[in-house]
Scaffold this motif. Sequence first.
Motif, mmCIF file in Angstrom:
data_model
loop_
_atom_site.group_PDB
_atom_site.id
_atom_site.type_symbol
_atom_site.label_atom_id
_atom_site.label_comp_id
_atom_site.label_asym_id
_atom_site.label_seq_id
_atom_site.Cartn_x
_atom_site.Cartn_y
_atom_site.Cartn_z
ATOM 1 N N ILE A 48 0.844 -1.201 0.000
ATOM 2 C CA ILE A 48 0.000 0.000 0.000
ATOM 3 C C ILE A 48 0.879 1.252 0.000
ATOM 4 O O ILE A 48 0.605 2.222 -0.714
ATOM 5 N N MET A 49 1.953 1.227 0.792
ATOM 6 C CA MET A 49 2.853 2.374 0.824
ATOM 7 C C MET A 49 3.571 2.562 -0.516
ATOM 8 O O MET A 49 3.834 3.702 -0.938
ATOM 9 N N GLN A 50 3.878 1.459 -1.192
ATOM 10 C CA GLN A 50 4.489 1.566 -2.515
ATOM 11 C C GLN A 50 3.541 2.255 -3.491
ATOM 12 O O GLN A 50 3.946 3.099 -4.284
ATOM 13 N N VAL A 51 2.264 1.895 -3.413
ATOM 14 C CA VAL A 51 1.251 2.545 -4.250
ATOM 15 C C VAL A 51 1.126 4.021 -3.877
ATOM 16 O O VAL A 51 1.038 4.898 -4.751
ATOM 17 N N HIS A 52 1.139 4.302 -2.580
ATOM 18 C CA HIS A 52 1.000 5.673 -2.082
ATOM 19 C C HIS A 52 2.111 6.571 -2.634
ATOM 20 O O HIS A 52 1.890 7.765 -2.884
ATOM 21 N N GLY A 53 3.286 5.993 -2.850
ATOM 22 C CA GLY A 53 4.421 6.773 -3.326
ATOM 23 C C GLY A 53 4.587 6.788 -4.832
ATOM 24 O O GLY A 53 5.578 7.331 -5.340
ATOM 25 N N ASP A 54 3.647 6.200 -5.560
ATOM 26 C CA ASP A 54 3.742 6.122 -7.020
ATOM 27 C C ASP A 54 2.782 7.143 -7.634
ATOM 28 O O ASP A 54 1.571 6.947 -7.648
ATOM 29 N N ASN A 55 3.323 8.240 -8.151
ATOM 30 C CA ASN A 55 2.462 9.320 -8.640
ATOM 31 C C ASN A 55 1.781 8.998 -9.966
ATOM 32 O O ASN A 55 0.977 9.789 -10.469
ATOM 33 N N ARG A 56 2.045 7.831 -10.520
ATOM 34 C CA ARG A 56 1.344 7.410 -11.740
ATOM 35 C C ARG A 56 -0.043 6.868 -11.431
ATOM 36 O O ARG A 56 -0.920 6.851 -12.300
ATOM 37 N N VAL A 57 -0.239 6.415 -10.191
ATOM 38 C CA VAL A 57 -1.467 5.698 -9.837
ATOM 39 C C VAL A 57 -2.618 6.680 -9.658
ATOM 40 O O VAL A 57 -2.534 7.639 -8.889
ATOM 41 N N ARG A 58 -3.728 6.425 -10.364
ATOM 42 C CA ARG A 58 -4.931 7.248 -10.270
ATOM 43 C C ARG A 58 -6.086 6.509 -9.589
ATOM 44 O O ARG A 58 -7.060 7.128 -9.167
ATOM 45 N N ALA A 59 -6.002 5.166 -9.530
ATOM 46 C CA ALA A 59 -7.036 4.357 -8.885
ATOM 47 C C ALA A 59 -6.427 3.020 -8.504
ATOM 48 O O ALA A 59 -5.421 2.593 -9.082
ATOM 49 N N VAL A 60 -7.038 2.368 -7.523
ATOM 50 C CA VAL A 60 -6.554 1.073 -7.041
ATOM 51 C C VAL A 60 -7.685 0.055 -7.130
ATOM 52 O O VAL A 60 -8.837 0.357 -6.792
ATOM 53 N N ILE A 61 -7.349 -1.145 -7.588
ATOM 54 C CA ILE A 61 -8.247 -2.287 -7.488
ATOM 55 C C ILE A 61 -7.683 -3.215 -6.425
ATOM 56 O O ILE A 61 -6.511 -3.605 -6.487
ATOM 57 N N LEU A 62 -8.493 -3.566 -5.437
ATOM 58 C CA LEU A 62 -8.108 -4.536 -4.416
ATOM 59 C C LEU A 62 -8.898 -5.809 -4.666
ATOM 60 O O LEU A 62 -10.133 -5.770 -4.754
ATOM 61 N N SER A 63 -8.213 -6.932 -4.786
ATOM 62 C CA SER A 63 -8.879 -8.184 -5.110
ATOM 63 C C SER A 63 -8.214 -9.337 -4.365
ATOM 64 O O SER A 63 -7.216 -9.148 -3.674
#
Length: 271
Positions: A48-63
């Motif tokens: 989650i922290m890796q996603v938080h620090g990635d400015n490319r990410v605009r949305a997350v899918i959790l599955s």
Amino acid sequence: MFQGDETLVGEGPILLTYGSGIANIQLNSPSTGNGFDVPLMKVFHDVIMQVHGDNRVRAVILSGNGKIFTGGGNVKDFASKGEELPHYLRMATSYLQICVAALVNLEVPVVTRVHGFAAGGAGMGLVCSSDIVVCGDSTRFMAGATRVGMAPDGGATATLSKIIGFRRAMDLVLTNRIVDAAEAERIGLVTKTVPDSELDDVVLDYARMLAAGAPKALSAAKRLMWNGLSRGFEAALPDEARETAALSGTQDSMEGLSAVIEKRAPKFRNA
């Protein structure tokens, strides 16, 4: 299911892929029903922290990988601790709280794909800390904690009653009855129930729509909505006014207004 074209974490109990502005976080311990234990939660938080620090990410899918989304805690792992279980669970519940709080605090929307079964503190906690939840029509939900002599965790004691109402939440927590997908949608536990065969497409449509939105506006809206769960009406008003004024000065806001006037799709640039 959408996996993205870039593998960021390709092995272990949590997988992470990225593509087209969407990060897919996948629970990957199918042999335990994606059961939550301390090692899994440590990796989950790191991802989650890796996603938080990635400015490319605009949305997350959790599955979840396998037959079910998650059955909750890894009961075999818990039982193996014997007399040390209380000490272990203090650590485990703390990690789960950190993980669900991290999902809420992500600046981008989280779309959770639930299939099969979602139970326990992890199941309810993840569902209740997501922004959009879509489940297949065969999915079932259960609080589960008191059934094994424990209390709800994962933040569900704070979020569940706010989402579905106090009486309904008390019923689910005390009786541990199974909630089917149709009821889950009716009481507001999930955003939408769809045929199992359409689950992947609907989740991806949501994620793509959000990824194409105005990032700063979506981030502010998400933050205000979550803050509003714990604050009164009057306390929320200054935050709303401040965020709206600040967003109105962004390029994305100007683009959104122009697109409406010109009757075209906006092109948001996170500026």
